[in-house]
Design a protein around this motif. Sequence first.
Motif: not given
Length: 488
Positions: A1-6, A126-127, A133-134, A139-141
């Motif tokens: 699962m992707p785990d990079v935090r914004l 990004i996805q 959670d981020d 995506v909004g940014l």
Amino acid sequence: MPDVRLTSSQGKWILLTTILGSSMAMLDSTVVNVALPRIGEDLGANLADLQWTVNAYMVTLAGLILLGGSLGDRYGRRRIFVTGVVWFAVASLLCGLAPNTGVLIAARALQGVGGALLAPGSLALIQASFHPDDRGRAVGLWSGLGGIGAAVGPFLGGWLVGGPGWRWVFLLNIPLALLCVPIALRHVPESADARSHGRFDVRGAVLGAASLALVTYALIEAQQGSWTVVLSAVAGAAAGVAFVWVEKHHSDPILPPEIFDSRQFTAVNLVTLCVYAAFGGFFFLVALQLQVVAGYSPLQAGSSLLPTTVLMLFFSARSGALAQSIGPRIPLTLGPLLCAAAMLLMLRVGEGADYLTDVLPAVLVMGTGMVTLVAPLTATVLASVDSSRAGLASGVNNAAARVAGLVAVAALPLLTGMGPEAYQSADAFGAAFEQAMLICAGVLVAGSVLALTFVQRLPSDCQRPACRTHCSITTPPLEGVRGRKEIT
């Protein structure tokens, strides 16, 4: 699962590189129209050459964008994204150095190939990279900051054309690529879909692009009435039929016919064809009208349309929320009617037109109409199919919008009797422009009727950021999930 935090350093670098990549394609779609009169003057181009300057890019982009997403799933999203950025930059260099229209048109077609590789990958990265959670905030940014780029684009394009020259509209992409590629290679993790299988539908992609190119050629050159035009039209139709046959029989088609089993999905894509055909014709012709007939400078013409993007930047999220509460039918019916009214208001823009009293009212009504319909249209597309097919549905809708735009750019001069030198005569172009705006308004009314008749009243349950915030004025947003499976 992707785990990079914004909030992490890596997360910020990922967001930056995806914004830079998408901004290249977005800027290109908003600044080239402003440069067309100067390109024509410098290279001795006729109207058909200017049409091809726009449509050569659109043909390859629309024909290959679904394949570009599939390539990223199989061979690595970062790899294909970086390849697309480099390809786009090299093609942009060729555009900037083009000694004649033939080279410029060929380079624009190559740009479209690069765009088809980088556009799906930008949001897909990004996805595929951020922690769930981020992901929504990222995506909004991405959408909001990209919207700022879209808003600045026409102003920047006008300044470049009036200052350093039209070639810098293309050369501007090179420093963006030089910044984007190292960041992507250093900070963006590679990702792919291990479940990708089957043979690539290369035949389908080639047939689709060939059909678009041949039909576009026939429309642009139709006034010649030659056998070449007739043969192109017949060959384009035959390639289209062959494309449909291949898609029905391929084990893993780029455009699965069964996705159109959803009546809602089909209806919304028909609305998309109407809406973005009108938009494509409008933005192509208005940039010329303001300069050729109204006497605006490139900077003034580019800045004139700025309020449209600003309205979308600030109000598309509210429009998406409203559509979620009342359902898509009303926004998709009312939005095209507002845009049609804007087209009619543009009939007041003639020789010596005053910006505040003649141009700005039309631009504001156009922006209001686009705010009303674009986010609900995207939300309805994504909500009309199973969530596992959201990426495919978004890609199909995006491709439909691009196809509609390129057909409009090819067909409107033919339908309004614009001759090869029409853009060099204020009287001839102004008369044809008035007819074109009436046609575009009629197409928008048809889209409104389709929405009222066939779009269901059920409210959308789409919670994706792409359903709520979108700032591009040329195409619907691409959902970051590609293919037929969710990224997990």
